[in-house]
Design a protein around this motif. Structure first.
Motif, PDB file in Angstrom:
ATOM      1  N   TYR A  51       0.956  -1.070  -0.021  1.00  0.00           N
ATOM      2  CA  TYR A  51       0.079   0.076  -0.068  1.00  0.00           C
ATOM      3  C   TYR A  51       0.942   1.326   0.110  1.00  0.00           C
ATOM      4  N   LYS A  55       1.067   4.407  -2.743  1.00  0.00           N
ATOM      5  CA  LYS A  55       0.908   5.773  -2.678  1.00  0.00           C
ATOM      6  C   LYS A  55       1.953   6.575  -3.291  1.00  0.00           C
ATOM      7  N   ASN A 121      -8.607   0.193  -2.092  1.00  0.00           N
ATOM      8  CA  ASN A 121      -8.148   1.240  -2.955  1.00  0.00           C
ATOM      9  C   ASN A 121      -7.537   0.613  -4.471  1.00  0.00           C
TER      10      ASN A 121
END
Length: 361
Positions: A51, A55, A121
């Motif tokens: 993750y 990002k 996401n």
């Protein structure tokens, strides 16, 4: 080819996801910014680690990219064979002054947790290695707006992917560097892999799914050949491993064109699964008796590989590379995409200008 995938990137060039620290956000961003499809490798990372890289990548580019997941592995490794291999590696541990890793460090690579992150996401593309996700997983990703790809090495695997409902297949020829994406690790099929062009033709006649070609591709002319054979894009790993943005160890990059490393082989020595790399001392000494035990052997040898890299010893590292490694070019990744695209255009122009065969007098 379904435009759902190809509309995401102008050039039919996909940067292969290379686990182990090679496919860093900077590499994926440079490829995507240049009009290819950059990829992050989630393999061997935690869900949070994946993750955080997503990002970071989103902060570097607004263009589409992909994330690759390793499928959980079935428990069929012979524990006794792993123990025997550990004893055979005792000399390596003593040489590098380290302990062997714990072979029972986990089999699923955090698969469920990573899927949860990717559903919460969503990213533009997700690919899978070492097997086929369940149909409900693929459908959930589709509802999230994600295009799904699965690596295959045989026509039977391609059929399984089509039946599961993936959007496309990555057809991986035996020339490819790193791990073969076989869905089931069967030692009886070792050294029976199929070359990319032959496999492309077979898969093209077996399934209706769009195809991304992978395996030994280093030049735009080879991409043109893959497209002519029925693929709609090509995936390149070794070509991008040598780029400036790649996270590969400097020794690994240098070894690609070092005359000391003259050939590649498929080996189980480092991970317990067939993977193609440059032949070095470790592979020669341990490859012949390494067991079919992934990820147990991967965990076992991890400290050895890290210490070899830290001590500057390329002879103890897993130097993953495809058969075209001697053609590697040390360029910025974005420039490599541009060069490959220009070579592809030149090859396509030459092909269209070539005289057509006529009658024989």
């Amino acid at each position: 080819m379904s435009s759902a995938l190809t509309d995401l990137f102008p050039h039919p060039i996909v940067q292969a996801p290379m686990a182990g620290g090679v496919s860093v956000p900077q590499l994926a961003a440079a490829v995507s910014e240049a009009g290819g499809l950059g990829f992050l490798a989630a393999g061997y990372k935690t869900a949070d680690g994946m993750y955080q890289e997503i990002k970071q990548l989103r902060g570097l580019t607004g263009r589409p990219f992909g994330v690759n997941l390793f499928m959980p592995q079935p428990e069929y490794a012979d524990a006794a064979a792993v123990d025997v291999y550990a004893h055979q590696l005792a000399g390596e541990a003593a040489w590098y002054e380290t302990e062997l890793g714990d072979p029972d460090s986990g089999r699923d690579d955090g698969y469920d947790a990573k899927l949860a992150v990717l559903l919460d996401n969503p990213v533009p593309v997700v690919s899978f290695h070492f097997g086929v996700p369940k149909p409900d997983v693929l459908e959930s990703l589709r509802r999230a707006g994600t295009v799904t790809l699965v690596t295959v090495t045989t026509t039977d695997e391609a059929l399984a992917v089509q039946q599961a409902g993936a959007d496309a297949v990555i057809v991986q020829g035996v020339e490819a560097g790193g791990h073969q994406g076989t869905h089931r690790d069967n030692p009886e099929t070792d050294r029976s892999g199929i070359g990319l062009l032959s496999l492309l033709a077979q898969v093209r006649e077996t399934v209706s799914l769009p195809i991304v070609a992978a395996g030994g591709i280093m030049r735009g002319s080879q991409i043109a050949a893959a497209l002519a054979a029925g693929a709609s894009a090509a995936q390149l790993g070794t070509a991008f491993l040598a780029t400036q943005e790649s996270g590969a160890n400097a020794l690994h990059k240098q070894a690609l064109t070092n005359p000391l490393f003259v050939r590649t082989e498929l080996t189980r020595a480092f991970s317990g699964r067939p993977a193609r790399g440059l032949v070095n001392r470790f592979m020669r000494e341990h490859g012949p008796y390494a067991p079919a035990a992934y990820p147990e052997v991967h965990h076992l040898t991890s400290p050895l590989r890290k210490k070899a890299a830290a001590s500057g010893d390329a002879q103890g590292m897993a130097l993953w590379a495809g058969q075209g490694h001697r053609m590697a070019r040390e360029l910025p990744a974005g420039q490599l995409v541009e060069v490959l695209a220009a070579e592809l255009d030149a090859a396509a122009t030459a092909l269209s200008a070539a005289p057509k065969g006529g009658a024989v007098g």
